[in-house]
Design a protein around this motif. Structure first.
Motif, short mmCIF file in Angstrom:
data_model
loop_
_atom_site.label_atom_id
_atom_site.label_comp_id
_atom_site.label_asym_id
_atom_site.label_seq_id
_atom_site.Cartn_x
_atom_site.Cartn_y
_atom_site.Cartn_z
N ARG A 5 -0.65 7.40 -6.40
CA ARG A 5 -1.95 8.07 -6.32
C ARG A 5 -1.91 9.41 -7.05
O ARG A 5 -0.86 10.05 -7.10
CB ARG A 5 -2.32 8.32 -4.85
N PRO A 6 -3.04 9.83 -7.58
CA PRO A 6 -3.09 11.12 -8.27
C PRO A 6 -2.34 12.23 -7.57
O PRO A 6 -1.56 12.96 -8.18
CB PRO A 6 -4.59 11.40 -8.32
N GLU B 211 -3.04 3.19 -12.58
CA GLU B 211 -2.87 4.58 -12.14
C GLU B 211 -2.02 5.35 -13.16
O GLU B 211 -2.32 6.50 -13.48
CB GLU B 211 -2.19 4.58 -10.77
N GLU C 177 -2.15 -2.54 -10.24
CA GLU C 177 -2.70 -1.31 -9.66
C GLU C 177 -1.92 -0.08 -10.11
O GLU C 177 -2.50 0.97 -10.41
CB GLU C 177 -2.67 -1.36 -8.12
N ASN D 155 -3.24 8.55 -15.40
CA ASN D 155 -2.64 9.85 -15.07
C ASN D 155 -1.59 10.24 -16.10
O ASN D 155 -1.79 11.16 -16.89
CB ASN D 155 -2.04 9.80 -13.67
N ASP E 33 0.81 -1.21 0.00
CA ASP E 33 0.00 0.00 0.00
C ASP E 33 0.84 1.25 0.00
O ASP E 33 0.38 2.30 -0.46
CB ASP E 33 -0.95 -0.02 1.21
N HIS F 262 0.80 14.34 -9.12
CA HIS F 262 0.45 15.68 -9.56
C HIS F 262 1.64 16.43 -10.13
O HIS F 262 1.56 17.07 -11.17
CB HIS F 262 -0.18 16.49 -8.42
N ILE G 58 1.51 1.70 -3.64
CA ILE G 58 0.32 2.16 -4.36
C ILE G 58 0.03 3.62 -4.04
O ILE G 58 -0.32 4.40 -4.93
CB ILE G 58 -0.88 1.26 -4.01
N SER G 59 0.22 3.98 -2.79
CA SER G 59 -0.01 5.38 -2.42
C SER G 59 0.90 6.32 -3.19
O SER G 59 0.53 7.45 -3.48
CB SER G 59 0.21 5.58 -0.92
#
Lengths: 202, 202, 202, 202
Positions: free
Chosen positions: D60-61, D117, D113, D121, D53, D65, D56-57
């Motif tokens: 994350r979007p 993402e 995963e 993105n 995790d 960014h 995966i974090s």
DNA sequence: GATGAATGAGGCTTCATTCAT
DNA sequence: CATGAATGAAGCCTCATTCAT
């Protein structure tokens, strides 16, 4: 058909003896033994069903025979110099069998089979011979009366301390001269300690 | 919630000591140690980076410290019975540390690190103390002049033969009475062997 | 009894290649490799001292050899269609080695040994051949003067973007037709971008 | 209650990012992450149910960014020098996010995963922005008509080859000057390759 | 009899994860 | 919230032993 063929069994035993004495039984691998014996790993198992059987074979009477000579057939002249020179001679036998002795002493602690073999051979016979010698000297009134088995063991321990010094100390800490003096003192102390003295009735 | 939180490190060391002395270092598995210590195998490695480090920790000066006192501060009364009773007393320390001693002596043969630890503790210090005692007795003219280090080692060997008999012989072959006589004879032989005699100029 | 004895080494390498490319080196276990190779886990270690040695063996010059031919011996006809068809042909070699390539590229980031192998093979030789081709076209006045090594790398990057699209995009998002157009555009853009133009004196 | 308290979660993410990029996800241990984040290993699991995790974090979007800015809001001046200087500026953003980029690119291969993402993105948005820019230039008749998505990917590949050169080559093989020329040539080749030419009707 | 490739149980060690404090 | 000792499954690797040649 007897002598000539490469005696693989003996070669394997010698290889194992060398390695067991250097690294211990458990830490020696059959692969190493095979390499040292210049044979295939599989070959070992044609002669010994198990790695442990190699170890046990090393403690067999035949293998221990060399060690038995050390205290055998002791002449009954007790004069200090004679005894000492004899011991020095016997030392040759010990040196030749040192690797075996080391393995036997070390592994006897952990393997019942070895321990038994050692008792019946070294314990009983070897020290028995020495005890017999001591007994005779007591009978002749030269040594004071004491438990000859205990005396033999004590002498064995003195001897053992010499071997430990010789084989475990770094050579520069235990040179030729040290060795000579050491052996002299073992004989001195033992003889003086065991001999019958006037007026001594301990 | 008071002071004594379960000292895992000590528990592991004790477990390892027990097993090493019973089966030897190589033949003991970390799984067995964990089982004996009633902890998970992984826990062992929170305290010791390596199985070998357990062994080394056992041989650390701290562990050997207990043994140092055996021959330390020997009173200079040389009377046979005094010496003997002292030795008997000291034997308690030895007995309490016998397992450790066995491991150390056995593994010292194969591990350089252990060997060094042994020399600097048992070898140098313990035998050194005994040699010092002998030296003083020589100076006083009670013992005849000889190399005190060698004499100390010889005595150590005699003692060792006692330990071997006590810990390797089956108990029925070496009972309480045997032990008493054995220790008496060690003292007898050593003292008679080392004492200065009239007209002796060896 | 004929020639082809099961080549265990090769089988293990193939199994490892498959798994490394699917899950990465660290995430692949030797147990999985053994299962995929249909042999015992221990067998792997008869051929490779270490799991990492499998990876290194995969990246050995021999393994990379197949890839070297990709840009080797490029004909000097520059016609767009010729270059494109050639590249399409070479793509077969790449495709056949894609799994290897993926492993190598991925693990090169983390293992010095692999990185070296890659530089000296893919980096130096392959791109070198392409750079050599570009150089010749510059000499002939067909391409404008520029750093041929950089140009080769840029072309390599364009090609790489194609491989990423082909092997990482779900197939429905990158069909046969897309691939064809993609390769055409790589050639178009590169050639138009590199060709010498009238009145261009950049 | 908002800003001040040590944001453990962020610290852990940063630590993980650093280590993942250096050694890869599988080869990084939670213990190392805890050490790098100067927190207890257990603390990590208060913020992330699983090691995975954390990874995966990172994808994350919010984390991505920074990367999105690279091709966003491109001004429509197409002059070579303008475009080049812009790209150089954006490079700063890339450099700041290089560790993340490396992790994302590497681990996307192995984790569904992450891959998803990345598509949604980087794939869609980032390259989408570039493709939109290209589209507009095509509409204005400045670029020749071609598949803008493919063109964007090709440009991405060229850029990627630069990043590979910059971050994987030993610094002495790719100095400041090389970098400048490299970026110039990317722009040159791309623009010349994509621009509409008189009489070109490919 | 000899070989050595193959085996697989088991050894040492690592590591993500849990949980009492 | 934070800690870090404890866990135990699982990883890499070793090794005595087997067996087809």
């Amino acid at each position: 058909m007897c002598a000539k063929k490469r005696d693989t069994r003996k070669i394997i035993l010698d290889a194992a003896l060398k390695l067991f004495s250097e690294k211990g039984f458990s830490a020696t691998t059959t692969r190493e033994i095979a390499y040292e014996a210049r044979c295939a790993e599989g070959t070992i198992f044609r002669y010994f069903p198990t790695k442990k059987d190699i170890l046990i074979s090393l403690a067999r009477p035949a293998a221990l025979h060399g060690l038995k000579q050390v205290f055998e057939d002791l002449p009954e002249t007790n004069d200090k110099t004679v005894l000492q020179s004899i011991i020095e001679n016997r030392l040759k036998v010990i040196s030749e069998n040192m690797k075996l002795l080391k393995v036997i002493i070390t592994e006897a602690q952990f393997h019942e089979e070895i321990r038994k073999e050692v008792y019946e051979n070294i314990g009983a016979e070897i020290l028995g011979a020495l005890a017999g010698y001591i007994e005779k000297r007591i009978d002749k009134g030269i040594f004071r009366p004491l438990d000859s088995v205990i005396a033999a063991r004590i002498f064995g321990g003195m001897f053992l301390s010499f071997l430990i010094s010789k084989y475990m100390l770094p050579p520069e800490k235990f040179d030729e001269e040290d060795q000579k003096v050491y052996l002299q003192e073992i004989v001195n102390i033992f003889l003086h300690g065991i001999v019958k003295k006037e007026g001594d009735n301990t």
